[in-house]
Design an enzyme around this catalytic site. Structure first.
Site, short mmCIF file in Angstrom:
data_model
loop_
_atom_site.label_atom_id
_atom_site.label_comp_id
_atom_site.label_asym_id
_atom_site.label_seq_id
_atom_site.Cartn_x
_atom_site.Cartn_y
_atom_site.Cartn_z
N ASP A 5 -11.01 -9.50 -0.14
CA ASP A 5 -11.39 -10.83 0.01
C ASP A 5 -12.65 -10.98 0.70
O ASP A 5 -13.45 -9.87 1.23
CB ASP A 5 -10.26 -11.71 1.01
CG ASP A 5 -10.35 -10.98 2.51
OD1 ASP A 5 -11.16 -11.49 3.46
OD2 ASP A 5 -9.57 -10.27 2.59
N GLU A 46 0.89 -1.22 -0.01
CA GLU A 46 -0.09 -0.05 0.02
C GLU A 46 0.95 1.34 -0.05
O GLU A 46 0.56 2.35 -0.50
CB GLU A 46 -0.83 0.04 1.17
CG GLU A 46 -1.85 -1.29 1.12
CD GLU A 46 -2.50 -1.48 2.49
OE1 GLU A 46 -3.58 -2.09 2.70
OE2 GLU A 46 -1.98 -1.06 3.70
#
Length: 234
Positions: free
Chosen positions: A202, A17
């Site tokens: 997810d 990130e």
């Protein structure tokens, strides 16, 4: 959220990130405080400081408090990836938090409701409404599906349908992760506006091992693109 161009703080938990954001910054300088790297520079016309907190609520809290003391941000953004808690938020969708909760905070044996944060006596901590609305517009303008809702944080990688159902039953919620509510608590006690923006990586269920590696990097890159669009319109 102020209209002035103050420093915007950005907190992420994972190297992928940070890398996605750092690649787009200019005039970058880096310092490490309490083991946490803080990179300050320019991004989309704003002075930005980006920090790699590490995973979990304690690291997120250390990072947030240090950022506030050292850089005095006018807004703190916690961005990255998360597991979905609801059918409306699928893999690749963007969740913009209306509020944050700590799903593993539990003093209910002494009569408190589950999730109550001792000392400030709240369960849900509201995000900054103006900044969050701006994030929604940025994501939608990029053609991304955006969902508003509670983001639930805890020192636990949620990977079972049973635990997912427990969190939803207690708090509702759109997504679960491991840092946002800690960032929110520190901002709350310091009076600093904050928002939490997560891209779903997810399903937060038994398929997590299958889903997560395939989508984590893509989701991190998407979070970065939404952050840049947000800054352009801030």
């Amino acid at each position: 959220m102020t209209k002035e161009k103050g420093v915007v703080g950005v907190i992420v938990a994972m190297q992928k990130e940070l890398d996605s954001i750092r690649e787009s910054m200019t005039d970058v300088s880096v310092e490490t405080i309490s083991g946490i790297p803080f990179a300050s520079g320019e991004l989309e016309g704003h002075r930005v400081v980006v920090a790699l907190s590490g995973v979990g609520k304690v690291f997120a809290a250390i990072c947030t408090q240090t950022m506030i003391f050292r850089y005095h941000p006018s807004l703190i953004v916690n961005t990255g990836i998360a597991g979905t808690l609801m059918g409306d938020a699928g893999i690749g969708d963007v969740v913009v938090a209306t509020d944050v909760v700590q799903h593993d905070m539990d003093t209910s044996p002494i009569g408190d409701p589950v999730g109550l944060i001792s000392g400030i006596h709240v369960i849900h901590i509201d995000t900054d409404a103006e900044a969050s609305a701006c994030f929604c517009r940025a994501a939608e303008a990029a053609g991304l599906k955006t969902v508003r809702g509670t983001v639930a944080s805890g020192d636990q990688f949620v990977a079972s349908r049973e635990r997912k159902a427990e969190i939803v039953a207690l708090f509702g919620g759109a997504a679960c992760e491991m840092e946002g509510a800690a960032v929110g608590q520190v901002c709350y006690v310091n009076g600093v506006p904050f928002c939490v923006v997560r891209t779903i990586s997810d399903e937060a269920d038994g398929r997590v091992a299958e889903d997560y590696p395939a989508f984590a990097r893509r989701a991190a890159e998407r979070s970065c693109s939404v952050l840049r669009a947000f800054l352009r319109n801030l």
